[in-house]
Scaffold this motif. Sequence first.
Motif, short mmCIF file in Angstrom:
data_model
loop_
_atom_site.label_atom_id
_atom_site.label_comp_id
_atom_site.label_asym_id
_atom_site.label_seq_id
_atom_site.Cartn_x
_atom_site.Cartn_y
_atom_site.Cartn_z
N GLU A 170 6.55 -0.33 5.25
CA GLU A 170 7.20 -1.38 3.75
C GLU A 170 4.87 -1.96 3.65
O GLU A 170 4.34 -1.42 2.54
CB GLU A 170 8.22 -1.97 3.74
N MET A 211 2.69 0.34 2.98
CA MET A 211 2.20 1.86 2.39
C MET A 211 1.47 1.04 1.38
O MET A 211 0.30 2.07 0.14
CB MET A 211 3.88 1.38 1.82
N SER A 212 1.13 -0.22 0.99
CA SER A 212 0.39 -0.86 -0.07
C SER A 212 -1.29 -1.01 0.58
O SER A 212 -1.70 -1.10 -0.96
CB SER A 212 0.90 -2.73 0.04
N MET A 258 5.93 8.42 4.82
CA MET A 258 6.71 7.62 5.91
C MET A 258 7.20 8.33 6.26
O MET A 258 8.06 9.20 7.08
CB MET A 258 8.01 7.12 4.76
N TRP A 275 5.85 9.93 -3.25
CA TRP A 275 5.46 9.38 -1.22
C TRP A 275 7.36 10.59 -0.66
O TRP A 275 7.56 10.94 -1.31
CB TRP A 275 6.12 8.31 -0.39
#
Length: 269
Positions: free
Chosen positions: A83, A86-87, A95, A117
């Motif tokens: 998580e 991802m940024s 993922m 994604w």
Amino acid sequence: MIVIGEKINGAIPAVGKAIAERNKVFIQTLALKETEDGADYLDVCAGTDVGVEWDALKWLIETVQEVTETPLCLDSPNPHILEAAMSLVKRPGIMNSASGEGDKCKVIFPLLRDNEWKVILLTCNDNGIPADGKSKIEIAGCLIETAEGYGIDQDRIYVDPLVMSVSTVNSSMLDFIEAVKGIKTQYPDVKITSGLSNISYGMPCRKLINKAFLAMALQAGMDSAIMDPGDREMLGTILAAEVLMGQDKYCRRYNRAYRAGKIGKKNSK
Ligand code: THG
């Protein structure tokens, strides 16, 4: 065939050392090589102890993105690290992974709303990793349907049916193929991916087994593999299998790869 390059992985000793030393040139050379070799995605896995994984993965992602635009496949057993990672990522990737274990789906699936994604779903849950095809299909179905509830369409899902080592489970590839066929029958838009080396664990001449597995899994409908895109014999096996399955019109891609010196003996076309 969608190739996910496996080389940027801290579990490989030389790569682990380069990550520990923050050796940018080493990692960027690997990223460029995998890209030149035709990888569609680059798997990035820090593969270090839990306490330092985040710093290592953050550095890896930034380092790789400095030199290539190839999309990333973020690889961590920890959904919270995925998580956060991802940024940092500039363009939609994959993922790797969610599964029926713990709170993985609850953490990962909401992150995939309203974007492009993709996600790899492993066929395991809190009861472990089933070896038989039927259970692999059941878990995959459950995960795919949960994902749909979060707006994740089938075409963004890659199922990894977690092939066992054939030295421990004799029917390993047959179970895998049963799962591939079952999942594709029920969910025709879902893709299948797999690592290629788990199957040969504990065997001599592992690459022989890996290549035979790849050819048979492709025939059964596998769409993707996590592999070394620079492995000439593996590339040759993929291209030969595509010719034999009637997927390479006039054998063009096979011949082109041969003329470019990408398959066959090195330097002797
Ligand atoms: N499924 C999913 N993700 C995965 C795996 C999987 N991520 C990690 C792993 N398995 C795939 N990645 C690797 C990375 C390196 C190697 C194997 C799997 C490896 N590399 C050696 C090296 O580079 O030195 C040898 C390479 C070779 O001989 O070709 O073994 O299954 N979803």
